[in-house]
Design a protein around this motif. Structure first.
Motif, PDB file in Angstrom:
ATOM      1  N   ALA A  24       0.830  -1.210   0.000  1.00 20.67           N
ATOM      2  CA  ALA A  24       0.000   0.000   0.000  1.00 20.67           C
ATOM      3  C   ALA A  24       0.865   1.261   0.000  1.00 20.67           C
ATOM      4  CB  ALA A  24      -0.937  -0.005   1.208  1.00 20.67           C
ATOM      5  N   ARG A  25       1.989   1.209   0.692  1.00 15.91           N
ATOM      6  CA  ARG A  25       2.894   2.370   0.668  1.00 15.91           C
ATOM      7  C   ARG A  25       3.547   2.522  -0.705  1.00 15.91           C
ATOM      8  NH1 ARG A  25       4.146   0.346   5.878  1.00 15.91           N
ATOM      9  NH2 ARG A  25       5.971  -0.768   5.065  1.00 15.91           N
ATOM     10  N   ALA A  26       3.806   1.394  -1.367  1.00 16.21           N
ATOM     11  CA  ALA A  26       4.504   1.438  -2.655  1.00 16.21           C
ATOM     12  C   ALA A  26       3.590   1.861  -3.796  1.00 16.21           C
ATOM     13  CB  ALA A  26       5.121   0.072  -2.958  1.00 16.21           C
ATOM     14  N   VAL A  27       2.316   1.443  -3.761  1.00 16.41           N
ATOM     15  CA  VAL A  27       1.388   1.750  -4.867  1.00 16.41           C
ATOM     16  C   VAL A  27       0.080   2.291  -4.293  1.00 16.41           C
ATOM     17  CG1 VAL A  27       2.383   0.153  -6.544  1.00 16.41           C
ATOM     18  CG2 VAL A  27       0.692  -0.700  -4.908  1.00 16.41           C
ATOM     19  N   PRO A  28       0.100   3.396  -3.585  1.00 18.25           N
ATOM     20  CA  PRO A  28      -1.095   3.864  -2.862  1.00 18.25           C
ATOM     21  C   PRO A  28      -2.281   4.181  -3.758  1.00 18.25           C
ATOM     22  CG  PRO A  28       0.582   5.588  -2.956  1.00 18.25           C
ATOM     23  CD  PRO A  28       1.231   4.336  -3.434  1.00 18.25           C
ATOM     24  N   ASP A  29      -2.022   4.616  -4.991  1.00 19.51           N
ATOM     25  CA  ASP A  29      -3.122   5.042  -5.868  1.00 19.51           C
ATOM     26  C   ASP A  29      -3.628   3.932  -6.785  1.00 19.51           C
ATOM     27  OD1 ASP A  29      -2.987   7.612  -4.811  1.00 19.51           O
ATOM     28  OD2 ASP A  29      -1.395   8.171  -6.223  1.00 19.51           O
ATOM     29  N   ARG A  30      -2.999   2.771  -6.729  1.00 16.41           N
ATOM     30  CA  ARG A  30      -3.451   1.659  -7.561  1.00 16.41           C
ATOM     31  C   ARG A  30      -4.737   1.077  -6.982  1.00 16.41           C
ATOM     32  NH1 ARG A  30       0.899  -2.881  -8.717  1.00 16.41           N
ATOM     33  NH2 ARG A  30       1.936  -1.091  -9.715  1.00 16.41           N
ATOM     34  N   VAL A  31      -5.634   0.584  -7.836  1.00 20.13           N
ATOM     35  CA  VAL A  31      -6.899   0.009  -7.369  1.00 20.13           C
ATOM     36  C   VAL A  31      -6.644  -1.357  -6.737  1.00 20.13           C
ATOM     37  CG1 VAL A  31      -9.178  -0.831  -8.041  1.00 20.13           C
ATOM     38  CG2 VAL A  31      -8.261   1.260  -9.068  1.00 20.13           C
ATOM     39  N   ALA A  32      -7.036  -1.496  -5.492  1.00 20.77           N
ATOM     40  CA  ALA A  32      -6.898  -2.773  -4.786  1.00 20.77           C
ATOM     41  C   ALA A  32      -8.123  -3.652  -4.994  1.00 20.77           C
ATOM     42  CB  ALA A  32      -6.679  -2.531  -3.294  1.00 20.77           C
ATOM     43  N   VAL A  33      -9.324  -3.042  -4.895  1.00 19.20           N
ATOM     44  CA  VAL A  33     -10.570  -3.809  -4.977  1.00 19.20           C
ATOM     45  C   VAL A  33     -11.572  -3.037  -5.817  1.00 19.20           C
ATOM     46  CG1 VAL A  33     -12.419  -4.936  -3.681  1.00 19.20           C
ATOM     47  CG2 VAL A  33     -10.153  -4.686  -2.635  1.00 19.20           C
ATOM     48  N   HIS A  34     -12.252  -3.759  -6.704  1.00 20.59           N
ATOM     49  CA  HIS A  34     -13.416  -3.199  -7.393  1.00 20.59           C
ATOM     50  C   HIS A  34     -14.629  -4.000  -6.952  1.00 20.59           C
ATOM     51  CE1 HIS A  34     -15.839  -1.268 -10.504  1.00 20.59           C
ATOM     52  NE2 HIS A  34     -16.439  -2.440 -10.562  1.00 20.59           N
ATOM     53  N   ALA A  35     -15.604  -3.323  -6.365  1.00 21.15           N
ATOM     54  CA  ALA A  35     -16.815  -3.989  -5.876  1.00 21.15           C
ATOM     55  C   ALA A  35     -17.972  -3.011  -5.880  1.00 21.15           C
ATOM     56  CB  ALA A  35     -16.595  -4.521  -4.460  1.00 21.15           C
ATOM     57  N   VAL A 234       8.662  -5.998  -6.660  1.00 19.12           N
ATOM     58  CA  VAL A 234       7.920  -6.741  -7.685  1.00 19.12           C
ATOM     59  C   VAL A 234       6.515  -6.175  -7.826  1.00 19.12           C
ATOM     60  CG1 VAL A 234       6.917  -8.980  -8.286  1.00 19.12           C
ATOM     61  CG2 VAL A 234       9.269  -8.865  -7.436  1.00 19.12           C
ATOM     62  N   ALA A 235       5.857  -5.905  -6.709  1.00 18.58           N
ATOM     63  CA  ALA A 235       4.485  -5.380  -6.747  1.00 18.58           C
ATOM     64  C   ALA A 235       4.432  -4.022  -7.430  1.00 18.58           C
ATOM     65  CB  ALA A 235       3.924  -5.282  -5.331  1.00 18.58           C
ATOM     66  N   ALA A 236       5.494  -3.223  -7.285  1.00 17.25           N
ATOM     67  CA  ALA A 236       5.483  -1.856  -7.819  1.00 17.25           C
ATOM     68  C   ALA A 236       5.924  -1.774  -9.274  1.00 17.25           C
ATOM     69  CB  ALA A 236       6.385  -0.974  -6.966  1.00 17.25           C
ATOM     70  N   ARG A 237       6.468  -2.851  -9.810  1.00 15.40           N
ATOM     71  CA  ARG A 237       6.969  -2.792 -11.184  1.00 15.40           C
ATOM     72  C   ARG A 237       5.831  -2.581 -12.177  1.00 15.40           C
ATOM     73  NH1 ARG A 237      11.300  -7.530 -12.376  1.00 15.40           N
ATOM     74  NH2 ARG A 237      10.730  -6.860 -14.500  1.00 15.40           N
ATOM     75  N   GLU A 238       6.002  -1.603 -13.036  1.00 16.12           N
ATOM     76  CA  GLU A 238       4.983  -1.295 -14.038  1.00 16.12           C
ATOM     77  C   GLU A 238       5.157  -2.120 -15.309  1.00 16.12           C
ATOM     78  OE1 GLU A 238       2.380   0.449 -13.625  1.00 16.12           O
ATOM     79  OE2 GLU A 238       2.824   1.402 -11.695  1.00 16.12           O
ATOM     80  N   ASP A 239       6.320  -2.763 -15.474  1.00 14.24           N
ATOM     81  CA  ASP A 239       6.576  -3.514 -16.699  1.00 14.24           C
ATOM     82  C   ASP A 239       6.072  -4.953 -16.627  1.00 14.24           C
ATOM     83  OD1 ASP A 239       8.594  -3.922 -14.725  1.00 14.24           O
ATOM     84  OD2 ASP A 239       9.817  -4.949 -16.225  1.00 14.24           O
ATOM     85  N   LEU A 240       5.628  -5.394 -15.454  1.00 14.09           N
ATOM     86  CA  LEU A 240       5.117  -6.753 -15.311  1.00 14.09           C
ATOM     87  C   LEU A 240       3.624  -6.793 -15.633  1.00 14.09           C
ATOM     88  CD1 LEU A 240       6.853  -7.904 -12.001  1.00 14.09           C
ATOM     89  CD2 LEU A 240       7.452  -8.570 -14.341  1.00 14.09           C
ATOM     90  N   PRO A 241       3.144  -7.940 -16.112  1.00  9.05           N
ATOM     91  CA  PRO A 241       1.697  -8.060 -16.371  1.00  9.05           C
ATOM     92  C   PRO A 241       0.915  -7.806 -15.077  1.00  9.05           C
ATOM     93  CG  PRO A 241       2.901  -9.935 -17.290  1.00  9.05           C
ATOM     94  CD  PRO A 241       3.880  -9.177 -16.454  1.00  9.05           C
ATOM     95  N   MET A 264      -3.036  -9.671  -3.973  1.00 11.72           N
ATOM     96  CA  MET A 264      -2.704  -8.443  -3.262  1.00 11.72           C
ATOM     97  C   MET A 264      -1.226  -8.372  -2.913  1.00 11.72           C
ATOM     98  SD  MET A 264      -6.074  -7.642  -1.056  1.00 11.72           S
ATOM     99  CE  MET A 264      -5.604  -5.936  -1.116  1.00 11.72           C
ATOM    100  N   VAL A 265      -0.572  -9.516  -2.748  1.00 11.63           N
ATOM    101  CA  VAL A 265       0.879  -9.511  -2.572  1.00 11.63           C
ATOM    102  C   VAL A 265       1.548  -8.924  -3.812  1.00 11.63           C
ATOM    103  CG1 VAL A 265       2.913 -10.998  -2.371  1.00 11.63           C
ATOM    104  CG2 VAL A 265       0.921 -11.425  -0.929  1.00 11.63           C
ATOM    105  N   LEU A 266       0.959  -9.184  -4.985  1.00 12.14           N
ATOM    106  CA  LEU A 266       1.501  -8.695  -6.250  1.00 12.14           C
ATOM    107  C   LEU A 266       1.061  -7.262  -6.568  1.00 12.14           C
ATOM    108  CD1 LEU A 266       1.015 -11.895  -8.431  1.00 12.14           C
ATOM    109  CD2 LEU A 266       3.195 -10.937  -7.650  1.00 12.14           C
ATOM    110  N   GLY A 267       0.314  -6.649  -5.676  1.00  8.47           N
ATOM    111  CA  GLY A 267      -0.193  -5.311  -5.968  1.00  8.47           C
ATOM    112  C   GLY A 267      -1.261  -5.324  -7.046  1.00  8.47           C
ATOM    113  N   GLY A 268      -1.980  -6.432  -7.149  1.00 11.00           N
ATOM    114  CA  GLY A 268      -3.011  -6.579  -8.163  1.00 11.00           C
ATOM    115  C   GLY A 268      -4.348  -6.024  -7.717  1.00 11.00           C
ATOM    116  N   THR A 269      -5.334  -6.190  -8.588  1.00 11.80           N
ATOM    117  CA  THR A 269      -6.698  -5.735  -8.314  1.00 11.80           C
ATOM    118  C   THR A 269      -7.604  -6.940  -8.158  1.00 11.80           C
ATOM    119  OG1 THR A 269      -6.381  -3.699  -9.578  1.00 11.80           O
ATOM    120  CG2 THR A 269      -8.655  -4.405  -9.207  1.00 11.80           C
TER     121      THR A 269
END
Length: 574
Positions: A24-35, A234-241, A264-269
């Motif tokens: 969360a500190r690394a990617v605070p503005d990324r979407v964690a959950v859509h519901a 790894v979670a913050a990398r923008e070049d990974l799928p 969520m470990v991967l910084g995914g949604t």
């Protein structure tokens, strides 16, 4: 996918809350959950969990307190989980189809300090409250728009007063500041298996994370992280799928929960469907709309309706790159139909259990990989009843796993010792799944040992008979079990569900099974039913099914013909 080492080095000291805080500190503005049509960023998600954690602490909860989550897949479920992790509390997963008496039983077993539930399940909570005291903190999530055919009702329909206070009121507390958490905090996974009686498998954060390394990083072009900084990078990398995960089974099922946690470990949604009831067309729309890359299913129970919707033109799922299922029957015909709509996806059929693993993977990347064959995972072995390794092709044995695993069953040392034996100084997990060795690491699943049918001294594994039945035209679901017989001890019994307008004759069943398997494996009793009433995780309550077919259902076929006593070979027919 590459093999992953059995240990994560320094990272085995990690805790999921610590990892998610760092992400969360690394990617605070990324979407964690859509519901429910709304996006929740990682920063907002962390703050919600921190506020709820502060409320938990204010009510006396702390390490080893239990928090019961009686809820469908929704953002409040994940928030409650995260908040519990933040204070070292133990989340308790509860089947949202439970009625009052069943809920009361699990509350009595888990003794929670808090209960979180949606208003649509208020009737069950009211029913449980009449049998056992509710915990001191009860939080109610308003969700009258969410329904479930089996029991859900709107809060206004429940017996007043509805127990608890609004969930939102627990978010008024100032956020609990982040603080270090260790790997030894616990996670309960209550599972009814095929018995219908819940039992809790106890994981630690460290062991669960270690066991999930392959699932998290095995398909990515990265080295396996060995530190929290590595995980965050790894979670913050923008070049990974980007991982966009849609769990179709409920998170009270380990496969769905663990894959959501991994995303969520991967910084995914994480994407949640709006309604509790599974709607395959809504699922297809969600995949297409949100660009879902990782779809979590529960074998045929989910994939069957899903491919029916796809073949009816429900939408486009070509964005998928992974579809995962674990511990459920997933037939090759449905794999073929699904991959026709997601040609770039890898289908991963995981042989695992709440008790541990993974034991084996069946991986399908295209039609050429069918029929699918599971291959042993790193750390998995096949053992004979005397606990010696089985290597020879054609021999049978039980799956075992040596690696990160749970502590055992909660408050059940005898069952723990049986399921987690120490062999030559190494702890193994052996839930009782039998396989046949095929060579080169491949195995054929035969079934859970507790379900083996002993018919006239011959052992029949339900799984291999079910596989034949599911290949019959018109059969959409099937379960095989043994019923008592005065002469043979048990007779092989099939309970099947057929598609509308697809009649099934006893002759078809016996001819097809007899053509592919030994004669003694042919079902002697056949029941054709409308449904098998699987749980949301795809499991069948075998005790209820036995009562149903012995007390209510009428068999299509009862074959009392006995084979000669002198027939000792594999074709002996009870």
């Amino acid at each position: 996918m590459a093999d992953v080492p059995p240990s994560s080095g320094d990272l085995d000291r990690a805790n999921y809350a610590t990892i998610w805080d760092a992400v969360a500190r690394a990617v605070p503005d990324r979407v964690a959950v859509h519901a429910d049509g709304a996006d929740v960023t990682y920063a907002a998600f962390e703050e919600l969990a921190a506020r709820l954690a502060a409320t938990f602490v204010a009510h006396g909860l702390g390490p080893d307190s239990t928090v019961a989550i009686f809820m469908y897949n929704r953002v409040e479920y994940l928030t409650t989980l995260y908040a519990a992790y933040k204070i070292g509390a133990i989340p308790v997963n509860i089947n949202f189809r439970y009625h009052g008496a069943e809920l009361a039983e699990l509350l009595e077993m888990s003794r929670p300090s808090a209960l979180v539930y949606p208003s649509s399940l208020a009737a069950a909570v009211v029913g449980a409250a009449g049998r056992v005291p509710l915990p001191g903190l009860v939080l109610v999530v308003p969700d009258t728009a969410h329904d479930d055919a089996d029991q859900a009702v709107g809060a206004a329909d429940a017996v007043p007063p509805v127990p608890g206070v609004p969930f939102a009121s627990a978010l008024d507390a100032p956020p609990l500041p982040p603080h270090p958490r260790g790997p030894d905090h616990k996670i309960f996974m209550f599972t009814g298996g095929t018995t219908g009686r819940p039992k809790a498998v106890v994981w630690t954060h460290g062991n669960l994370f270690d066991s999930q390394l392959f699932s998290i990083y095995g398909s990515l072009p990265v080295d396996v992280p060995t530190s929290l900084d590595d995980v965050t990078q790894v979670a913050a990398r923008e070049d990974l799928p980007r991982t966009v995960c849609l769990p179709l089974p409920p998170m009270m099922h380990a496969t769905a929960l663990f894959n959501v946690m991994n995303a969520m470990v991967l910084g995914g949604t994480v994407v949640f469907l709006t309604a509790a009831r599974f709607d395959p067309r809504a699922a297809v729309r969600a995949v297409e709309e949100h660009g879902v890359t990782r779809l979590v299913v529960a074998g045929n129970a989910i994939v069957g309706p899903l491919v029916d919707a796809l073949e009816a033109g429900a939408g486009d799922i070509s964005c998928l790159n992974t579809v995962l299922s674990s511990g459920m029957v997933w037939s090759d015909d449905l794999k073929a139909r699904l991959i026709a709509h997601a040609p770039g996806a890898t289908l991963i059929d995981i042989i695992g259990s709440s008790e541990g693993g993974p034991f084996a993977y069946g991986v399908v990347r295209g039609p050429d990989d069918l029929p699918s064959r599971p291959r042993l995972a790193p750390g998995a072995v096949v053992l004979a009843p005397d606990l010696t390794p089985v290597h020879d092709v054609g021999e049978t044995g039980m799956l075992a796993y040596r690696g990160a695993m749970p502590l055992g069953y909660h408050d059940d040392p005898a069952r723990t010792a049986e399921t987690y034996p120490v062999i030559d100084g190494v702890r193994h997990v052996m839930p009782g799944d039998w396989v046949r060795v095929l060579g080169d690491g491949y195995v054929e699943m035969l079934g859970r040992g507790s379900g083996v049918v002993n018919t006239g001294g011959e052992k029949v594994f339900p799984g291999e008979v079910e596989k034949v039945l599911l290949a019959l035209p018109g059969v959409v679901d099937a379960v095989v079990l043994g019923l008592p017989d005065p002469r043979w001890g048990e007779v092989v019994t099939a309970v099947v569900v057929t598609a509308p307008g697809a009649p099934l004759t006893p002759e078809q069943v016996q001819d097809e099974v007899g053509r592919r398997l030994a004669g003694y494996k042919k079902p002697r009793r056949l029941y054709v039913v409308d449904e098998l009433a699987r749980s949301p995780s795809g499991k069948v309550d075998m005790h209820r099914l036995r009562r149903r077919i012995t007390e209510v259902e009428v068999p299509v076929l009862v074959d009392p013909v006995a084979a000669p006593d002198t027939a000792p070979d594999a074709e002996r027919t009870p």
